[in-house]
Design an enzyme around this catalytic site. Structure first.
Site, PDB file in Angstrom:
ATOM      1  N   ASP A  67     -13.538  87.228  15.502  1.00  0.00           N
ATOM      2  CA  ASP A  67     -14.517  87.576  14.356  1.00  0.00           C
ATOM      3  C   ASP A  67     -15.844  86.852  14.402  1.00  0.00           C
ATOM      4  O   ASP A  67     -15.782  85.988  15.319  1.00  0.00           O
ATOM      5  CB  ASP A  67     -13.655  87.503  12.995  1.00  0.00           C
ATOM      6  CG  ASP A  67     -12.907  86.006  12.882  1.00  0.00           C
ATOM      7  OD1 ASP A  67     -13.215  85.253  13.871  1.00  0.00           O
ATOM      8  OD2 ASP A  67     -12.145  85.806  11.988  1.00  0.00           O
ATOM      9  N   ASP A 136      -5.216  81.616   2.124  1.00  0.00           N
ATOM     10  CA  ASP A 136      -4.637  82.915   1.305  1.00  0.00           C
ATOM     11  C   ASP A 136      -3.749  83.899   2.373  1.00  0.00           C
ATOM     12  O   ASP A 136      -3.378  84.809   1.826  1.00  0.00           O
ATOM     13  CB  ASP A 136      -5.845  83.605   0.609  1.00  0.00           C
ATOM     14  CG  ASP A 136      -6.608  84.368   1.859  1.00  0.00           C
ATOM     15  OD1 ASP A 136      -6.529  84.164   2.829  1.00  0.00           O
ATOM     16  OD2 ASP A 136      -7.687  84.737   1.310  1.00  0.00           O
ATOM     17  N   HIS A 138      -4.536  84.955   5.346  1.00  0.00           N
ATOM     18  CA  HIS A 138      -5.273  86.015   6.063  1.00  0.00           C
ATOM     19  C   HIS A 138      -5.389  85.775   7.634  1.00  0.00           C
ATOM     20  O   HIS A 138      -5.050  84.352   8.039  1.00  0.00           O
ATOM     21  CB  HIS A 138      -6.691  86.172   5.807  1.00  0.00           C
ATOM     22  CG  HIS A 138      -7.596  85.137   5.847  1.00  0.00           C
ATOM     23  ND1 HIS A 138      -8.490  84.455   4.907  1.00  0.00           N
ATOM     24  CD2 HIS A 138      -7.887  84.637   7.121  1.00  0.00           C
ATOM     25  CE1 HIS A 138      -9.245  83.583   5.314  1.00  0.00           C
ATOM     26  NE2 HIS A 138      -8.948  83.646   6.603  1.00  0.00           N
ATOM     27  N   GLU A 143      -8.733  89.786   4.882  1.00  0.00           N
ATOM     28  CA  GLU A 143      -8.294  89.165   3.609  1.00  0.00           C
ATOM     29  C   GLU A 143      -7.434  90.056   2.804  1.00  0.00           C
ATOM     30  O   GLU A 143      -7.011  91.344   3.278  1.00  0.00           O
ATOM     31  CB  GLU A 143      -9.644  89.240   2.769  1.00  0.00           C
ATOM     32  CG  GLU A 143     -10.694  88.606   3.626  1.00  0.00           C
ATOM     33  CD  GLU A 143     -10.832  87.039   3.384  1.00  0.00           C
ATOM     34  OE1 GLU A 143      -9.503  86.457   3.000  1.00  0.00           O
ATOM     35  OE2 GLU A 143     -11.706  86.287   3.184  1.00  0.00           O
TER      36      GLU A 143
HETATM   37  C1  GLP Z   1     -11.359  81.638   8.980  1.00  0.00           C
HETATM   38  C2  GLP Z   1     -11.274  82.371  10.391  1.00  0.00           C
HETATM   39  C3  GLP Z   1      -9.729  82.559  10.548  1.00  0.00           C
HETATM   40  C4  GLP Z   1      -9.178  81.233  10.670  1.00  0.00           C
HETATM   41  C5  GLP Z   1      -9.293  80.516   9.171  1.00  0.00           C
HETATM   42  C6  GLP Z   1      -8.545  79.159   9.091  1.00  0.00           C
HETATM   43  O1  GLP Z   1     -11.072  82.316   7.953  1.00  0.00           O
HETATM   44  N1  GLP Z   1     -11.765  83.832  10.485  1.00  0.00           N
HETATM   45  O2  GLP Z   1      -9.653  83.034  12.148  1.00  0.00           O
HETATM   46  O3  GLP Z   1      -7.745  81.181  11.027  1.00  0.00           O
HETATM   47  O4  GLP Z   1     -10.717  80.582   8.891  1.00  0.00           O
HETATM   48  O5  GLP Z   1      -9.450  78.286   9.514  1.00  0.00           O
HETATM   49  P1  GLP Z   1      -9.135  76.761   9.725  1.00  0.00           P
HETATM   50  O6  GLP Z   1      -8.502  76.767  10.698  1.00  0.00           O
HETATM   51  O7  GLP Z   1     -10.549  75.950   9.629  1.00  0.00           O
HETATM   52  O8  GLP Z   1      -8.359  76.288   8.524  1.00  0.00           O
END
Ligand code: GLP
Length: 258
Positions: A67, A136, A138, A143
């Site tokens: 993404d 959440d 995702h 989402e």
């Molecule tokens: C974002 C990214 C996800 C990632 C999530 C959790 O939403 N798009 O790919 O898994 O953050 O991030 P973190 O690893 O910083 O908790």
């Protein structure tokens, strides 16, 4: 699904890196699906170390990132292009032309998304997809209420995600509202999936993903439909799993556990 519980972040990262290395040893021209966020930083650090100290070779590897934020240029310090370059790509030997990251600045998102899906297909599909998980539940930026059959597209971020990710920006209103993301359906087509999660804030999401119903309200729960998924989590992120004892029992009996 397999659940591997490690004592801490460091061990989680090393176990994940071993799995990536195993994939590359078996298939040097593997296609990797890559994730951003704080969670995979230790994994990238370990892969870089393996590249430098042990000669882990990425010269035939192709990568597709999950993404990108819409509106951030590739050299914006919070863009996922920048993140990947700084934390991984500039330290290893993946040929530039083999690196794919969704564009946050294209003038035709629909065409870009279609092209991205097509490129994954033309490269033979993703062999190993790395994932983190949002608080959440995702995956990528899918989402709650995302279709479980969704493909690469633009998503409006949930308020919780904007708040979670605000820690990387100076102010809350600098966090982009839209992202371009692989869909749940895109992710489910990967041959193998490796999800990492650490820390107490992820415990509820991990439990919902592994032990809850399959629901678009927790897009990580769709992974239950995939036949080759491994969750590597630290103790804190495993804290709300009801069947934890069982997963650890399986782990003890595993002959080649990473
Ligand atoms: C974002 C990214 C996800 C990632 C999530 C959790 O939403 N798009 O790919 O898994 O953050 O991030 P973190 O690893 O910083 O908790």
């Amino acid at each position: 699904m397999e659940i591997l519980v490690k004592d801490n972040y460091e061990q989680m990262s090393v176990a994940a890196a071993k799995l990536v290395a195993r994939t590359l040893n078996a298939k040097p021209n593997a296609v990797l699906g890559l994730a951003t966020g704080a969670t995979p930083l230790g994994l990238y650090r370990e892969l870089v170390r393996m590249h430098k100290d042990e000669g882990l070779d990425f010269s035939q590897v192709t990568t597709f990132n999950l993404d990108e934020y819409v509106g951030l240029t590739r050299n914006h310090p919070q863009s996922y292009h920048y993140f990947m370059h700084e934390n991984f790509f500039k330290h290893v030997n993946i040929p530039k032309q083999n690196i794919y990251i969704p564009s946050g600045t294209t003038d035709n998102y629909a065409a870009f998304c279609q092209w991205y899906e097509q490129r994954i297909h033309e490269c033979g599909g993703i062999d190993l997809q790395l994932l983190g998980i949002g608080s959440d539940g995702h995956i990528a930026f899918n989402e709650p209420a995302s279709s479980l059959g969704s493909r690469t597209r633009i998503k409006t971020l949930a308020r919780t995600t904007i708040q979670d990710n605000a820690r990387f920006f100076d102010t809350l209103d600098q966090v982009p509202i839209y992202a371009i993301t692989m869909g749940v359906g895109t992710i489910l087509e990967a041959r193998k999936i490796l999800l990492l999660a650490n820390g107490r804030p992820k415990a509820a999401a991990v439990a919902a993903a592994v032990e809850g119903p399959v629901t678009c309200m927790v897009t990580a729960s769709a992974l239950q439909l995939h036949r080759d998924v491994l969750f590597v989590v630290d103790r804190e992120a495993a804290g709300q799993l009801k069947m934890l004892d069982y997963y650890q029992w399986i782990q003890e009996k595993m002959v080649d556990a990473p």
